[in-house]
Write an enzyme that holds these catalytic residues in place. Sequence first.
Site, PDB file in Angstrom:
ATOM      1  N   ASP A  33       1.408   4.682   2.351  1.00  0.00           N
ATOM      2  CA  ASP A  33       0.981   5.459   3.502  1.00  0.00           C
ATOM      3  C   ASP A  33       1.338   6.781   3.617  1.00  0.00           C
ATOM      4  OD1 ASP A  33       0.594   2.600   5.072  1.00  0.00           O
ATOM      5  OD2 ASP A  33       2.434   2.503   4.371  1.00  0.00           O
ATOM      6  N   ASP A  55      -3.187   4.530   2.760  1.00  0.00           N
ATOM      7  CA  ASP A  55      -3.742   4.853   3.985  1.00  0.00           C
ATOM      8  C   ASP A  55      -3.170   6.487   4.213  1.00  0.00           C
ATOM      9  OD1 ASP A  55      -4.543   2.263   4.425  1.00  0.00           O
ATOM     10  OD2 ASP A  55      -2.919   1.728   5.501  1.00  0.00           O
ATOM     11  N   ASP A  59       0.829  -1.143   0.053  1.00  0.00           N
ATOM     12  CA  ASP A  59       0.174  -0.042  -0.080  1.00  0.00           C
ATOM     13  C   ASP A  59       0.923   1.263  -0.141  1.00  0.00           C
ATOM     14  OD1 ASP A  59       1.084   0.207   2.583  1.00  0.00           O
ATOM     15  OD2 ASP A  59      -0.785   0.179   3.511  1.00  0.00           O
TER      16      ASP A  59
HETATM   17  P1  UTP Z   1       2.225  -1.336   6.525  1.00  0.00           P
HETATM   18  O1  UTP Z   1       1.397  -2.224   6.901  1.00  0.00           O
HETATM   19  O2  UTP Z   1       1.776  -0.412   5.515  1.00  0.00           O
HETATM   20  O3  UTP Z   1       3.694  -1.668   6.489  1.00  0.00           O
HETATM   21  O4  UTP Z   1       2.339  -0.023   7.782  1.00  0.00           O
HETATM   22  P2  UTP Z   1       5.069  -1.344   5.349  1.00  0.00           P
HETATM   23  O5  UTP Z   1       6.073  -1.323   6.392  1.00  0.00           O
HETATM   24  O6  UTP Z   1       4.414   0.058   4.756  1.00  0.00           O
HETATM   25  O7  UTP Z   1       4.978  -2.578   4.334  1.00  0.00           O
HETATM   26  P3  UTP Z   1       4.131  -2.343   2.707  1.00  0.00           P
HETATM   27  O8  UTP Z   1       5.465  -2.316   2.191  1.00  0.00           O
HETATM   28  O9  UTP Z   1       3.093  -1.624   2.858  1.00  0.00           O
HETATM   29  O10 UTP Z   1       3.852  -3.955   2.821  1.00  0.00           O
HETATM   30  C1  UTP Z   1       3.368   0.786   7.782  1.00  0.00           C
HETATM   31  C2  UTP Z   1       3.567   1.336   9.219  1.00  0.00           C
HETATM   32  O11 UTP Z   1       2.363   1.849   9.903  1.00  0.00           O
HETATM   33  C3  UTP Z   1       2.164   1.181  11.117  1.00  0.00           C
HETATM   34  C4  UTP Z   1       2.935   0.182  11.261  1.00  0.00           C
HETATM   35  O12 UTP Z   1       3.554   0.220  12.618  1.00  0.00           O
HETATM   36  C5  UTP Z   1       3.859   0.083  10.161  1.00  0.00           C
HETATM   37  O13 UTP Z   1       5.128   0.714  10.663  1.00  0.00           O
HETATM   38  N1  UTP Z   1       0.614   0.971  11.192  1.00  0.00           N
HETATM   39  C6  UTP Z   1       0.167   0.367  10.239  1.00  0.00           C
HETATM   40  C7  UTP Z   1      -0.190   1.339  12.432  1.00  0.00           C
HETATM   41  O14 UTP Z   1       0.815   1.571  13.462  1.00  0.00           O
HETATM   42  N2  UTP Z   1      -1.000   0.803  12.643  1.00  0.00           N
HETATM   43  C8  UTP Z   1      -1.950   0.347  11.496  1.00  0.00           C
HETATM   44  O15 UTP Z   1      -3.209   0.069  11.746  1.00  0.00           O
HETATM   45  C9  UTP Z   1      -1.364   0.068  10.424  1.00  0.00           C
HETATM   46 MN    MN Z   2       2.765   0.355   3.654  1.00  0.00          MN
END
Ligand code: UTP
Ligand code: MN
Length: 544
Positions: free
Chosen positions: A352, A468, A350
Site C-alpha cells: 500500500d 494499492d 499487497d
Molecule cells: P490492507 O487490507 O492492505 O491490510 O489495508 P494490511 O494491514 O496492509 O495487511 P496485508 O499485509 O496487506 O494483508 C491496509 C490499510 O488500508 C486501509 C485499512 O484500514 C488498512 O488499515 N484500507 C484498505 C482502507 O481504508 N480502505 C480500503 O478499501 C482498503
Molecule cells: Mn496491505
Amino acid sequence: MHCHPLSLCYPLRFCDAVMSLVPLKRRRRSEPVPGGTTSPAGTFPGVCVFLVERRMGRARRAFLTALAQGKGFSVTPEYSDAVTHVVSEQNSGSEVLMWIERQSSRPVEHGGAQGGPQFLDITWFTESMSVGRPVGVEPRHCLGVEEFPAACNKAPETLPYACQRRTPLHHHNQEITDALHVLAKAASFEGSEVRSLGFIRAASVLKSLPFRLRSAEEARGLPWCGGHCRTVIQEILEDEACREVEMVKISDQYRSMELLTGIFGVGVRTAERWYREGVRSLRDLQSIERKLTAEQRAGLRHYTDLQQPVTREEAVRAELLVKDALQRFLPEVQVTMTGGFRRGKQQGHDVDFLITHPDEGALTGLLKKAVDWLESKEPTSALLGGCPMNPPPFHYMGMLLYHQIKERSHGRRTASITMDGHETCFSIVALPNGDTERTGLDALSPEPVSPHGAGPEALASWRAVRVDLVVAAYSEYSYALLGWTGSKHFERELRRFSSHKKKMSLSSHRLYDTEQCCSLPATCEEEIFAHLGLQYLTPSDRNA
Ligand code: UTP
Ligand code: MN
C-alpha cells in the site's frame, strides 16, 4: 442465510466422526512411569525427585527413574508438594513451571529458599547418579525462571479499545489468536459479522497481553474474553488444538469460502452465492468466466502469484517502480509505504502506498498519468498473448496487469465512515524478479525473458503483485497516513473510540468534533492521538 455445516446441518454422529479425525496432539497428563514410586521415602531423606517428561520423553524418563531408584533415590511420578528437586532436560525454568502448572492444574512455588522445589538441569541428576548420592545444588545446576510478577500476569488493566493498548506484531499468544481468527472467519463466512467481530476483539485483547496465558482462568475478566473464548484457550493450552477450530478448518464450507474469498475482487457475499450455486474450485469458476467482473478475472488469472505473500524486499522494489512512474510527472511527489509493512510486517497480501504533494493542484490527474505511462510502455496483451518463442523486449518491467482508478468522491457526505473518498488505484503489477547482484533502480533495467510456457506466470522474469495507490491532499495527509496504516481492527477501534468516547467522527480525511461542529487540523499522527486524548502508538504497536 444458510446454516453452518458443523452446527445444524449434520447429525451429531457426523460431528463425532469428524472429532475422531482431529488429532489431539498431547495427552492431558503424563501417564505414570512404570515402576515409579509414590512414596517420597528413600535412602536420602529430604530429597524427592520429579523428572519432567517434556522434551525428555517417556522412555528416557522411565529409564532415569529406574536408575535413580536403583541408587536409593525417591522419584515420584506425579508432581506434589513433597517434591524437592524438579529435574528437566532442555527446558527453561519458565517452561518447566508452565508445564507443571498445566499438568497439575494448580500454581507451583519454585526456588528452594521460598519453600518450593528447586528447578534443576539434568546435570545435577547425572552428577548425583555418578557419585551415588544427591550432590549439593550449585548455581550452575539451577534453571532460571523469568520473573512473571503476579500482578503482570493478571494484566494490570486491559483497556477496552484496541487503540488504547499497545499491540506489537509479535506477541505471546499466537496459537490462541490464530484459532480465534479461524472462528472469526468462519462466522463471517456464515454472514454473522457480530460474532466474527467478537472473536476478532478477543484475539486483539490477547495480542496485547504482555505475557503468555497459562490457563483459561487468567483470561477471565479480560474484555471480550467470554466463555466461548476461554474454552478455546483452555483446549489449546491443554491439547494444543481446539476441536471446534479443527472441525471448522476441515469443513467443506470453510475451505471453499477460504479459497473463493482469496481471489482478488471476491468478497464474502459473492463467494457465498457461488458456494450455494455449487462452485468449489477455481476450475468451476473458469467455466463461468464470462460472468466475472474484470477484477475477478484478473484475480483468477494471477491467483497463484497473488496467493504467495509479498516480501518486504519485493515491497521495496514495488516502491521504486511506483516512485519512478510518479516522479516523471511530479518530481517532488512524496510516496510513503503504508499498511502492514509500515507496521513492521515482513510480508503482506499487497503493498500500500500513500501519495501526496504540497501543491494539491499538482495531484489532480497524477495517478491517471502514471498509470497511463506504465501501460503505454508495453501493452499487457502483448505480454500475455505474445508468442513465447518471440517475447516482446522486456524494457517495461512495471507494466500493469490490472488497474482500476477510483476518483475522489466529491460533494455531499459521500465520504462516510467506511468509504474514504481518496483517489485510489487498486492494481496488479508485473514486478520484475529480484536480482541480488543489482539493487535499486538498476533492477528495473532491461533483462532477458526466459519463457517456459504460454501462461503469464510462465514468464519467469516477473511476478504479479497487488499494489494499492492512494492519493491524499497535503492538508489531510496525517489523517490519511493514520487511516491507511491499519491494522483494520485498529482503525475500526479508533473510529469507535472517537465516536463513543469523544463525540468525534474520524475518517482518513479529518477528525470532526460533532459537539463543537469543527474539524481539528493535524500536521502529524501524534497530534491526532492528542486530539483524541490517547497515548501515541507507533505503527509497530498498531497490530491489533
Ligand atoms: P490492507 O487490507 O492492505 O491490510 O489495508 P494490511 O494491514 O496492509 O495487511 P496485508 O499485509 O496487506 O494483508 C491496509 C490499510 O488500508 C486501509 C485499512 O484500514 C488498512 O488499515 N484500507 C484498505 C482502507 O481504508 N480502505 C480500503 O478499501 C482498503
Ligand atoms: Mn496491505
